[in-house]
Design a protein around this motif. Structure first.
Motif, PDB file in Angstrom:
ATOM      1  N   GLY A 135       0.812  -1.233   0.061  1.00 13.32           N
ATOM      2  CA  GLY A 135       0.163   0.000   0.000  1.00 13.32           C
ATOM      3  C   GLY A 135       0.782   1.125  -0.168  1.00 13.32           C
ATOM      4  O   GLY A 135       0.525   2.348  -0.716  1.00 13.32           O
ATOM      5  N   ILE A 136       1.896   1.285   0.481  1.00 15.90           N
ATOM      6  CA  ILE A 136       3.053   2.303   0.502  1.00 15.90           C
ATOM      7  C   ILE A 136       3.092   2.851  -0.803  1.00 15.90           C
ATOM      8  O   ILE A 136       3.598   3.976  -0.930  1.00 15.90           O
ATOM      9  N   GLU A 137       3.331   1.849  -1.654  1.00 10.42           N
ATOM     10  CA  GLU A 137       3.579   2.253  -3.125  1.00 10.42           C
ATOM     11  C   GLU A 137       2.648   2.838  -3.833  1.00 10.42           C
ATOM     12  O   GLU A 137       2.807   3.975  -4.612  1.00 10.42           O
ATOM     13  N   LEU A 138       1.375   2.584  -3.690  1.00 13.34           N
ATOM     14  CA  LEU A 138       0.295   3.497  -4.090  1.00 13.34           C
ATOM     15  C   LEU A 138      -0.028   4.562  -3.549  1.00 13.34           C
ATOM     16  O   LEU A 138      -0.315   5.512  -4.212  1.00 13.34           O
ATOM     17  N   PHE A 139       0.393   4.806  -2.439  1.00 17.08           N
ATOM     18  CA  PHE A 139       0.199   6.098  -1.545  1.00 17.08           C
ATOM     19  C   PHE A 139       1.298   7.073  -2.109  1.00 17.08           C
ATOM     20  O   PHE A 139       0.997   8.175  -2.308  1.00 17.08           O
ATOM     21  N   ILE A 140       2.682   6.588  -2.386  1.00 19.46           N
ATOM     22  CA  ILE A 140       3.692   7.419  -2.839  1.00 19.46           C
ATOM     23  C   ILE A 140       3.196   7.986  -4.572  1.00 19.46           C
ATOM     24  O   ILE A 140       3.378   8.968  -4.608  1.00 19.46           O
ATOM     25  N   GLN A 141       2.626   6.845  -5.032  1.00 16.99           N
ATOM     26  CA  GLN A 141       2.234   7.360  -6.348  1.00 16.99           C
ATOM     27  C   GLN A 141       1.082   8.477  -6.340  1.00 16.99           C
ATOM     28  O   GLN A 141       1.320   9.297  -6.909  1.00 16.99           O
ATOM     29  N   LEU A 142       0.060   8.427  -5.628  1.00 14.53           N
ATOM     30  CA  LEU A 142      -0.825   9.611  -5.120  1.00 14.53           C
ATOM     31  C   LEU A 142      -0.134  10.934  -4.805  1.00 14.53           C
ATOM     32  O   LEU A 142      -0.487  12.171  -5.159  1.00 14.53           O
ATOM     33  N   CYS A 143       0.935  10.512  -3.778  1.00 11.55           N
ATOM     34  CA  CYS A 143       1.498  11.949  -3.386  1.00 11.55           C
ATOM     35  C   CYS A 143       2.297  12.650  -4.517  1.00 11.55           C
ATOM     36  O   CYS A 143       2.564  13.968  -4.471  1.00 11.55           O
ATOM     37  N   VAL A 144       3.000  11.764  -5.366  1.00 11.61           N
ATOM     38  CA  VAL A 144       3.578  12.250  -6.369  1.00 11.61           C
ATOM     39  C   VAL A 144       2.770  13.322  -7.428  1.00 11.61           C
ATOM     40  O   VAL A 144       2.811  14.498  -8.005  1.00 11.61           O
ATOM     41  N   ASP A 145       1.467  12.711  -7.535  1.00  5.59           N
ATOM     42  CA  ASP A 145       0.451  13.285  -8.255  1.00  5.59           C
ATOM     43  C   ASP A 145       0.003  14.637  -7.777  1.00  5.59           C
ATOM     44  O   ASP A 145      -0.182  15.656  -8.211  1.00  5.59           O
ATOM     45  N   LEU A 146      -0.187  14.337  -6.139  1.00  8.03           N
ATOM     46  CA  LEU A 146      -0.491  15.776  -5.411  1.00  8.03           C
ATOM     47  C   LEU A 146       0.473  16.703  -5.604  1.00  8.03           C
ATOM     48  O   LEU A 146       0.260  17.878  -5.705  1.00  8.03           O
ATOM     49  N   THR A 147       1.908  16.296  -5.436  1.00 10.72           N
ATOM     50  CA  THR A 147       2.796  17.278  -5.614  1.00 10.72           C
ATOM     51  C   THR A 147       2.841  18.134  -6.738  1.00 10.72           C
ATOM     52  O   THR A 147       3.097  19.146  -6.982  1.00 10.72           O
ATOM     53  N   ALA A 148       2.860  17.131  -7.966  1.00 15.72           N
ATOM     54  CA  ALA A 148       2.879  17.951  -9.185  1.00 15.72           C
ATOM     55  C   ALA A 148       1.785  18.898  -9.439  1.00 15.72           C
ATOM     56  O   ALA A 148       1.925  19.901  -9.829  1.00 15.72           O
ATOM     57  N   TRP A 149       0.400  18.469  -9.114  1.00 13.05           N
ATOM     58  CA  TRP A 149      -0.689  19.407  -9.190  1.00 13.05           C
ATOM     59  C   TRP A 149      -0.388  20.545  -8.254  1.00 13.05           C
ATOM     60  O   TRP A 149      -0.672  21.783  -8.765  1.00 13.05           O
ATOM     61  N   SER A 150       0.113  20.299  -7.164  1.00  8.90           N
ATOM     62  CA  SER A 150       0.550  21.418  -6.143  1.00  8.90           C
ATOM     63  C   SER A 150       1.264  22.446  -6.932  1.00  8.90           C
ATOM     64  O   SER A 150       1.164  23.684  -6.608  1.00  8.90           O
ATOM     65  N   THR A 151       2.400  22.006  -7.157  1.00  6.16           N
ATOM     66  CA  THR A 151       3.472  22.678  -7.741  1.00  6.16           C
ATOM     67  C   THR A 151       2.927  23.559  -9.136  1.00  6.16           C
ATOM     68  O   THR A 151       3.345  24.758  -9.378  1.00  6.16           O
TER      69      THR A 151
END
Length: 420
Positions: free
Chosen positions: A78-94
């Motif tokens: 599950g940590i890998e899926l969490f990291i995937q979504l965190c990358v999307d969240l970071t990209a959109w936030s930036t």
């Protein structure tokens, strides 16, 4: 007896990763559209260099994720899926940081990421992703680079239009993803129900096997006594010829019963009756029909067996032999005037058809998965065992009304399951 193969597969973390990759391509398409169309349509300048860097970085990450997903065979954590979504969240936030921050109507696109996380992540990870999204929204409220918009009235108009567009996109993404996940979950529930039904059916078959073993042990003595009495009757000179012939037939049937009971011990736990000996398909089927004729000589059985020349060799299964025997027996019970049995090879399958002119088969028994019949009319236990044996080998049994009256029972078996 193993369960039947389940075609529908439950949802997996690898499937979730592939869906995230697909949604990320949509995110990249959306960012590219904003970067190209906003300066051209709205005459609002955007900082192209940092936004292009965000697009390139997210594209590279998605390509790496795609290559990893193609190589995965097992579940991922599950940590890998969490990291995937965190990358999307970071990209959109930036991306939003360089395009107005919280004043950019695209800020609503953070919500679908939270909804997707709630659908595929465990509770702690889902709450953590939601907290990060709220934190990103709060930071973008005060820290951002404002865009140079020359007309404030026009800016309000386009802001409201952008809010409507992002709301529609967010609603569409959430509904699409949730509907897909719901369909997969329903498919999983159906597969679990089928597996549970198969397990219960197999438990009934095991119970029947235990009862059969006990019955074989207890019937040995009375059958021996009956055989002695039948033999003495057949040798009695005072009997007329018809009665003596009946006594001989009775003695033969008792001998068949003793042979069947004796074979139960040899067949118990054995899937292949010949112990590895191969037989041509036509010889195996002719042997089954001849043994059935010896047990019920008063019911005519017409056979048409065409398995090719030469017929393929197979390693016969004792339970399959019994399944074919049960189908013929049930047809004979429905139509004592005579039944037909046809066999052929069709598209790498052995097809056995049993035809009768009886009253037809009750619909509740056509699946073979119903509760055992307790009325004394038969058709319950035999069908249950037949379906269990055939499904274990990857085959099937189908019933259909016969033109002109009666029933057509078709048994299909893949030759690969019977090959030596």
């Amino acid at each position: 007896m193993p369960f039947p193969q389940i075609t529908s597969r439950p949802p997996s973390s690898v499937d979730a990763l592939r869906r995230l990759i697909g949604l990320r391509w949509l995110s990249l398409a959306g960012m590219s559209t904003v970067l190209i169309s906003v300066p051209w349509l709205l005459d609002i300048p955007l900082p192209a260099p940092p936004l292009f860097k965000i697009l390139l970085a997210l594209t590279a990450f998605n390509v790496v994720s795609l290559l990893r997903a193609r190589q995965l065979a097992d579940e991922i954590r599950g940590i890998e899926l969490f990291i995937q979504l965190c990358v999307d969240l970071t990209a959109w936030s930036t991306f939003l940081y360089f395009t107005g921050g919280a004043t950019n109507p695209l800020i609503s696109l953070l919500l679908p990421l939270v909804a997707i996380g709630a659908a595929i992540l465990s509770g702690p990870y889902a709450w953590a992703l939601a907290a990060l999204a709220v934190a990103a929204y709060s930071i973008l409220w005060d820290f951002n680079e404002q865009l140079d918009i020359y007309d404030s009235g026009l800016a309000v108009h386009w802001h409201l239009a952008g809010m409507w567009l992002t709301f529609a996109l967010s609603a569409g993404v959430i509904v699409w993803y949730v509907v897909r996940m719901s369909a997969v979950i329903r498919s999983r529930d159906q597969a679990l129900a089928e597996a549970r039904e198969a397990r219960l059916r197999n438990a009934r078959i095991v119970a029947l096997g235990n009862l059969a073993a006990g019955a074989a042990h207890e019937l040995g003595t009375p059958l021996g006594t009956m055989a002695i009495v039948a033999g003495e009757l057949a040798r009695n000179p005072q009997l007329d010829d018809n009665t003596r012939a009946d006594a001989e037939l009775l003695r033969e049937q008792i001998a068949h019963c003793k042979a069947i009971l004796g074979g139960l011990t040899l067949r118990a736990g054995s899937l292949r009756a010949e112990g590895g000996q191969t037989l041509p398909a036509d010889a195996w089927l002719k042997g089954i029909t001849e043994r059935w004729r010896s047990l019920r000589p008063r019911v005519p059985l017409a056979t048409r067996i065409d398995c090719g020349h030469p017929a393929p060799n197979l390693v016969a299964d004792a339970t399959l032999e019994q399944a074919i025997h049960n189908l013929i027996n049930n047809a004979a019970d429905a139509c004592p005037q005579g039944v037909e049995c046809e066999a052929r090879i069709d598209a790498e399958q052995l097809v056995v058809a049993v035809l009768d002119r009886g009253p037809g088969m009750p619909a509740k028994l056509q699946t073979g998965h119903t509760a055992l019949d307790s009325t004394g009319e038969g058709l319950g236990i035999g069908l249950l065992l037949a379906f269990g044996a055939v499904e274990r080998c990857g085959g099937g049994i189908a019933f259909a009304p016969r033109p002109g009256g009666g029933t057509l029972a078709t048994l299909t078996l893949p030759l690969s399951a019977l090959s030596p």
